[in-house]
Design an enzyme around this catalytic site. Structure first.
Site, PDB file in Angstrom:
ATOM      1  N   ARG A   1       1.941  -3.661  10.913  1.00 20.88           N
ATOM      2  CA  ARG A   1       2.384  -2.293  11.193  1.00 20.88           C
ATOM      3  C   ARG A   1       1.173  -1.376  11.190  1.00 20.88           C
ATOM      4  O   ARG A   1       0.392  -1.377  10.238  1.00 20.88           O
ATOM      5  CB  ARG A   1       3.379  -1.825  10.136  1.00 20.88           C
ATOM      6  CG  ARG A   1       4.236  -0.629  10.580  1.00 20.88           C
ATOM      7  CD  ARG A   1       5.069  -0.058   9.451  1.00 20.88           C
ATOM      8  NE  ARG A   1       4.234   0.584   8.473  1.00 20.88           N
ATOM      9  CZ  ARG A   1       4.338   0.431   7.155  1.00 20.88           C
ATOM     10  NH1 ARG A   1       5.262  -0.346   6.629  1.00 20.88           N
ATOM     11  NH2 ARG A   1       3.510   1.049   6.332  1.00 20.88           N
TER      12      ARG A   1
ATOM     13  N   GLU B   1      -3.939   3.443   8.861  1.00 17.44           N
ATOM     14  CA  GLU B   1      -4.380   2.085   8.552  1.00 17.44           C
ATOM     15  C   GLU B   1      -3.519   1.077   9.283  1.00 17.44           C
ATOM     16  O   GLU B   1      -2.445   1.399   9.804  1.00 17.44           O
ATOM     17  CB  GLU B   1      -4.326   1.809   7.042  1.00 17.44           C
ATOM     18  CG  GLU B   1      -2.923   1.813   6.491  1.00 17.44           C
ATOM     19  CD  GLU B   1      -2.746   0.962   5.233  1.00 17.44           C
ATOM     20  OE1 GLU B   1      -3.667   0.228   4.853  1.00 17.44           O
ATOM     21  OE2 GLU B   1      -1.653   1.025   4.655  1.00 17.44           O
TER      22      GLU B   1
ATOM     23  N   ASN C   1      -1.553  -2.394   8.601  1.00 15.04           N
ATOM     24  CA  ASN C   1      -1.042  -3.245   7.519  1.00 15.04           C
ATOM     25  C   ASN C   1      -0.841  -4.654   8.058  1.00 15.04           C
ATOM     26  O   ASN C   1       0.042  -4.875   8.882  1.00 15.04           O
ATOM     27  CB  ASN C   1       0.298  -2.714   7.008  1.00 15.04           C
ATOM     28  CG  ASN C   1       0.171  -1.298   6.471  1.00 15.04           C
ATOM     29  OD1 ASN C   1      -0.328  -1.097   5.381  1.00 15.04           O
ATOM     30  ND2 ASN C   1       0.592  -0.320   7.269  1.00 15.04           N
TER      31      ASN C   1
ATOM     32  N   SER D   1       6.379  -3.373   5.320  1.00 16.41           N
ATOM     33  CA  SER D   1       7.789  -3.278   4.966  1.00 16.41           C
ATOM     34  C   SER D   1       8.542  -2.265   5.816  1.00 16.41           C
ATOM     35  O   SER D   1       7.960  -1.588   6.656  1.00 16.41           O
ATOM     36  CB  SER D   1       7.945  -2.964   3.480  1.00 16.41           C
ATOM     37  OG  SER D   1       7.079  -1.933   3.129  1.00 16.41           O
TER      38      SER D   1
ATOM     39  N   LYS E   1      -9.531  -2.108   4.180  1.00 19.27           N
ATOM     40  CA  LYS E   1     -10.080  -0.810   4.590  1.00 19.27           C
ATOM     41  C   LYS E   1     -11.546  -0.935   4.995  1.00 19.27           C
ATOM     42  O   LYS E   1     -12.013  -0.214   5.881  1.00 19.27           O
ATOM     43  CB  LYS E   1      -9.898   0.199   3.467  1.00 19.27           C
ATOM     44  CG  LYS E   1      -8.522   0.850   3.548  1.00 19.27           C
ATOM     45  CD  LYS E   1      -7.655   0.656   2.375  1.00 19.27           C
ATOM     46  CE  LYS E   1      -6.267   1.202   2.652  1.00 19.27           C
ATOM     47  NZ  LYS E   1      -5.210   0.390   2.048  1.00 19.27           N
TER      48      LYS E   1
ATOM     49  N   LYS F   1     -11.169   5.510  -0.578  1.00 20.31           N
ATOM     50  CA  LYS F   1     -10.257   4.365  -0.647  1.00 20.31           C
ATOM     51  C   LYS F   1     -10.958   3.098  -1.129  1.00 20.31           C
ATOM     52  O   LYS F   1     -11.970   2.705  -0.560  1.00 20.31           O
ATOM     53  CB  LYS F   1      -9.661   4.082   0.743  1.00 20.31           C
ATOM     54  CG  LYS F   1      -8.872   5.237   1.353  1.00 20.31           C
ATOM     55  CD  LYS F   1      -8.141   4.794   2.615  1.00 20.31           C
ATOM     56  CE  LYS F   1      -7.311   5.929   3.211  1.00 20.31           C
ATOM     57  NZ  LYS F   1      -6.497   5.471   4.353  1.00 20.31           N
TER      58      LYS F   1
ATOM     59  N   GLU G   1      -4.070  -2.413  -1.284  1.00 18.55           N
ATOM     60  CA  GLU G   1      -2.905  -2.121  -0.454  1.00 18.55           C
ATOM     61  C   GLU G   1      -1.735  -1.737  -1.348  1.00 18.55           C
ATOM     62  O   GLU G   1      -1.741  -2.021  -2.538  1.00 18.55           O
ATOM     63  CB  GLU G   1      -2.501  -3.365   0.352  1.00 18.55           C
ATOM     64  CG  GLU G   1      -3.565  -3.892   1.270  1.00 18.55           C
ATOM     65  CD  GLU G   1      -3.963  -2.899   2.338  1.00 18.55           C
ATOM     66  OE1 GLU G   1      -3.075  -2.199   2.838  1.00 18.55           O
ATOM     67  OE2 GLU G   1      -5.158  -2.809   2.641  1.00 18.55           O
ATOM     68  N   GLY G   2      -0.736  -1.128  -0.733  1.00 16.87           N
ATOM     69  CA  GLY G   2       0.528  -0.931  -1.428  1.00 16.87           C
ATOM     70  C   GLY G   2       0.679   0.421  -2.098  1.00 16.87           C
ATOM     71  O   GLY G   2       1.652   0.661  -2.798  1.00 16.87           O
TER      72      GLY G   2
ATOM     73  N   ARG H   1       8.058   7.829   8.007  1.00 16.77           N
ATOM     74  CA  ARG H   1       8.115   8.221   6.595  1.00 16.77           C
ATOM     75  C   ARG H   1       7.753   9.693   6.506  1.00 16.77           C
ATOM     76  O   ARG H   1       6.638  10.096   6.806  1.00 16.77           O
ATOM     77  CB  ARG H   1       7.140   7.383   5.758  1.00 16.77           C
ATOM     78  CG  ARG H   1       7.663   5.968   5.513  1.00 16.77           C
ATOM     79  CD  ARG H   1       6.633   5.114   4.813  1.00 16.77           C
ATOM     80  NE  ARG H   1       5.422   5.003   5.601  1.00 16.77           N
ATOM     81  CZ  ARG H   1       4.287   4.465   5.151  1.00 16.77           C
ATOM     82  NH1 ARG H   1       4.216   4.009   3.912  1.00 16.77           N
ATOM     83  NH2 ARG H   1       3.232   4.388   5.928  1.00 16.77           N
TER      84      ARG H   1
HETATM   85  P1  ADP Z   1      -2.083   1.852   1.255  1.00 11.11           P
HETATM   86  O1  ADP Z   1      -2.674   0.604   1.781  1.00 11.11           O
HETATM   87  O2  ADP Z   1      -2.151   1.968  -0.224  1.00 11.11           O
HETATM   88  O3  ADP Z   1      -0.743   2.142   1.831  1.00 11.11           O
HETATM   89  P2  ADP Z   1      -3.081   3.966   2.967  1.00 11.11           P
HETATM   90  O4  ADP Z   1      -4.452   4.001   3.500  1.00 11.11           O
HETATM   91  O5  ADP Z   1      -1.996   3.663   3.929  1.00 11.11           O
HETATM   92  O6  ADP Z   1      -3.092   2.989   1.725  1.00 11.11           O
HETATM   93  O7  ADP Z   1      -2.800   5.357   2.272  1.00 11.11           O
HETATM   94  C1  ADP Z   1      -1.580   5.645   1.602  1.00 11.11           C
HETATM   95  C2  ADP Z   1      -1.024   6.961   2.082  1.00 11.11           C
HETATM   96  O8  ADP Z   1      -1.946   8.011   1.896  1.00 11.11           O
HETATM   97  C3  ADP Z   1      -0.718   6.957   3.568  1.00 11.11           C
HETATM   98  O9  ADP Z   1       0.578   6.464   3.798  1.00 11.11           O
HETATM   99  C4  ADP Z   1      -0.876   8.418   3.935  1.00 11.11           C
HETATM  100  O10 ADP Z   1       0.306   9.139   3.675  1.00 11.11           O
HETATM  101  C5  ADP Z   1      -1.954   8.903   2.998  1.00 11.11           C
HETATM  102  N1  ADP Z   1      -3.275   8.843   3.648  1.00 11.11           N
HETATM  103  C6  ADP Z   1      -4.059   7.771   3.771  1.00 11.11           C
HETATM  104  N2  ADP Z   1      -5.188   8.048   4.449  1.00 11.11           N
HETATM  105  C7  ADP Z   1      -5.122   9.350   4.764  1.00 11.11           C
HETATM  106  C8  ADP Z   1      -6.001  10.261   5.465  1.00 11.11           C
HETATM  107  N3  ADP Z   1      -7.161   9.858   5.955  1.00 11.11           N
HETATM  108  N4  ADP Z   1      -5.595  11.531   5.597  1.00 11.11           N
HETATM  109  C9  ADP Z   1      -4.412  11.964   5.084  1.00 11.11           C
HETATM  110  N5  ADP Z   1      -3.555  11.172   4.413  1.00 11.11           N
HETATM  111  C10 ADP Z   1      -3.897   9.872   4.256  1.00 11.11           C
HETATM  112 MG    MG Z   2      -0.360   2.319   3.937  1.00 11.28          MG
END
Ligand code: ADP
Ligand code: MG
Length: 473
Positions: free
Chosen positions: A107, A127, A129, A134, A285, A346, A350-351, A430
């Site tokens: 995803r 990102e 996934n 899920s 990442k 970051k 994940e998660g 979401r």
């Molecule tokens: P994970 O792998 O823990 O899901 P993500 O990189 O998807 O990590 O980040 C988790 C959440 O944080 C995302 O679903 C988003 O809502 C927010 N987020 C992540 N990166 C950014 C960004 N560059 N700018 C704004 N919000 C972000």
């Molecule tokens: Mg994510």
């Protein structure tokens, strides 16, 4: 249109469980999953552009997964200070995978960011996934709920239909046919006590209706009871044709040594691993950051794919990487210290719940020794467009202004060099309050939603272009 929807809150609360939009509470009761009462508007051009990104990202993930030397080099520094990444890398390198069938179920998550004067927002990927993506079940359920809620309203025709499950079932069924062992089944690898169990059960039910048997197992169970027989993974006398991971993405899932043994057993068997360890690592990442380098991206993607994907990348940097700003060129970590509101820090996790913003980011950046910086990346903070949100959790509606993150589910099936399927299966919305940084639904931050084929202005009226982002730290 908000008023008619508000008036249907009671309907929504009754229809949600009827539609299968459910979760389990910590004490084991049934509860509707958190959902957004108001849909997320998207102009049709952006919707089409997001869909069109799925196939290139599927291909990219496959190409990167198949280059273990690149993954080893990319993650070498992170592995040096992160035993979890180190161990995964070691498993990927040691495994002599002989299964030519590769099924990816991934995803890609995006925000739409207002682009200023232009009519279309910019697409910004959050990102990719590659493990345990899920909500492919509940995404279809909340869409069904919205179909009922919008019936006989001005918006009913604009709702964008969504149900990723049938596409997943087709891909899985084809992979199993090609695996070719009668009676072999799918093992869904799960966490004990999963709250998001119905999202997984919806897939199991649909698989069963298509004649595909599946069972739920934990990594520990595979580690303790699994055996290799002529290359096949065998559990309780049954051949496991596919291990589909809804667990195993974080160190918590490997607290017991038997869990690692389970992961190794899958990897060393001929079972189709969704994902393989290499595909999991392709979604880290650090790899995402490296792929933002044009030359590296073009090692793995044709020019036309690369250009399309690049247009969706947000700024993403290694901590030592020079970035240009008003004060000239400086390492990204310094730029982030100078402008904490503009970045997200970051680690390789994940998660949800691991990223750092604002003051926490500053503290971590200051505390990191230079040798530890390689385990992190910095990303430009995306500022998505705002829209009115009605967030429903535990039967209660809270309203305000918020944002929506849009994911696209992709499925790719390959056998050796032959690409058999490369499909976009549908979407995930979401929605969350604008002040919320994380996006996870199970973690209580995100609310499942649907897309409405309209511009935000058509749906909700004009939102001032410089509307203050209440959460800016
Ligand atoms: P994970 O792998 O823990 O899901 P993500 O990189 O998807 O990590 O980040 C988790 C959440 O944080 C995302 O679903 C988003 O809502 C927010 N987020 C992540 N990166 C950014 C960004 N560059 N700018 C704004 N919000 C972000
Ligand atoms: Mg994510």
């Amino acid at each position: 249109m908000l008023e008619p929807l508000r008036a249907r809150l009671e309907d929504a609360l009754d229809f949600a469980p009827l539609c299968g939009l459910l979760k389990k509470t910590p004490d084991g009761r049934l509860m509707h999953a958190p959902f957004a009462l108001f849909p997320c508007p998207i102009d049709p051009a952006s919707d089409a552009a997001l869909r069109a990104l799925t196939a290139p990202f599927n291909r990219l993930a496959l190409a990167v997964s198949n280059d273990l030397d690149f993954l080893s080099e990319a993650l070498a520094v992170a592995a040096g200070s992160d035993p979890f990444i180190e161990r995964l890398l070691a498993i990927a390198r040691a495994a002599g995978r002989r299964q030519p069938l590769q099924l990816q179920l991934i995803r890609s998550d995006y925000f739409l960011q207002p682009s200023g004067p232009g009519p279309l927002p910019q697409i910004r990927q959050v990102e990719l996934n590659t493990i345990a993506a899920s909500y492919l079940g509940l995404a279809g359920r909340v869409n069904r709920l919205h179909r009922h809620l919008l019936r006989d309203t001005a918006w009913s025709d604009a709702l964008i239909a969504n149900d990723p499950i049938p596409g997943v079932v087709e891909g899985v069924a084809e992979a199993l046919r090609r695996y070719g062992v009668p009676g072999a089944c799918v093992a869904m690898v799960v966490q004990p006590g999963e709250a998001n169990v119905f999202d997984q059960r919806l897939l199991q039910m649909a698989l069963s209706e298509a004649g595909v048997a599946s069972r739920r197992v934990t990594l520990q169970q595979i580690g303790r009871q699994g055996r290799l027989k002529e290359g096949h993974l065998v559990l309780d006398g049954q051949v496991i044709a596919m291990a589909y991971f809804r667990a195993g993405y974080g160190p918590e899932d490997y607290a017991e040594p038997s869990a690692w043994q389970g992961r190794e057993l899958v990897e060393n068997s001929s079972a189709i691993a969704v994902p393989t360890v290499a595909t999991q690592l392709a979604g880290t990442k650090k790899v995402q950051q490296l792929l933002a380098t044009p030359q590296i991206l073009r090692k793995f993607a044709a020019d036309s794919d690369a250009a399309r994907m690049e247009a969706a990348f947000a700024g993403i940097f290694a901590l030592e990487q020079p970035v240009e700003s008003e004060n000239g060129s400086q390492p990204a970590w310094r730029a982030a210290l100078a402008e904490p509101g503009g970045f997200v820090l970051k680690p390789q996790r994940e998660g949800g719940g691991h990223n750092l913003y604002g003051e926490e980011m500053v503290q971590r950046l200051n505390a990191l020794k230079p040798a530890q910086r390689g385990a992190y990346i910095l990303m430009e903070r995306i500022r998505p467009f705002l829209h009115p949100v009605g967030l429903v959790a535990d039967g209660t509606l809270s309203e305000g202004v918020g944002v929506s993150e849009i994911g696209r589910f992709g499925l790719l099936l390959a056998q050796g060099d032959e690409l058999l399927r490369n499909d976009d299966l549908g979407y995930l919305v979401r929605t969350k309050g604008s002040e919320v940084r994380e996006g996870g639904v199970s973690a209580g931050f995100g609310f499942l939603g649907s897309l409405l084929a309209m511009t935000p202005e058509q749906a909700y009226g004009t939102i001032p272009p410089n509307f203050p982002h209440p959460a800016a730290p």
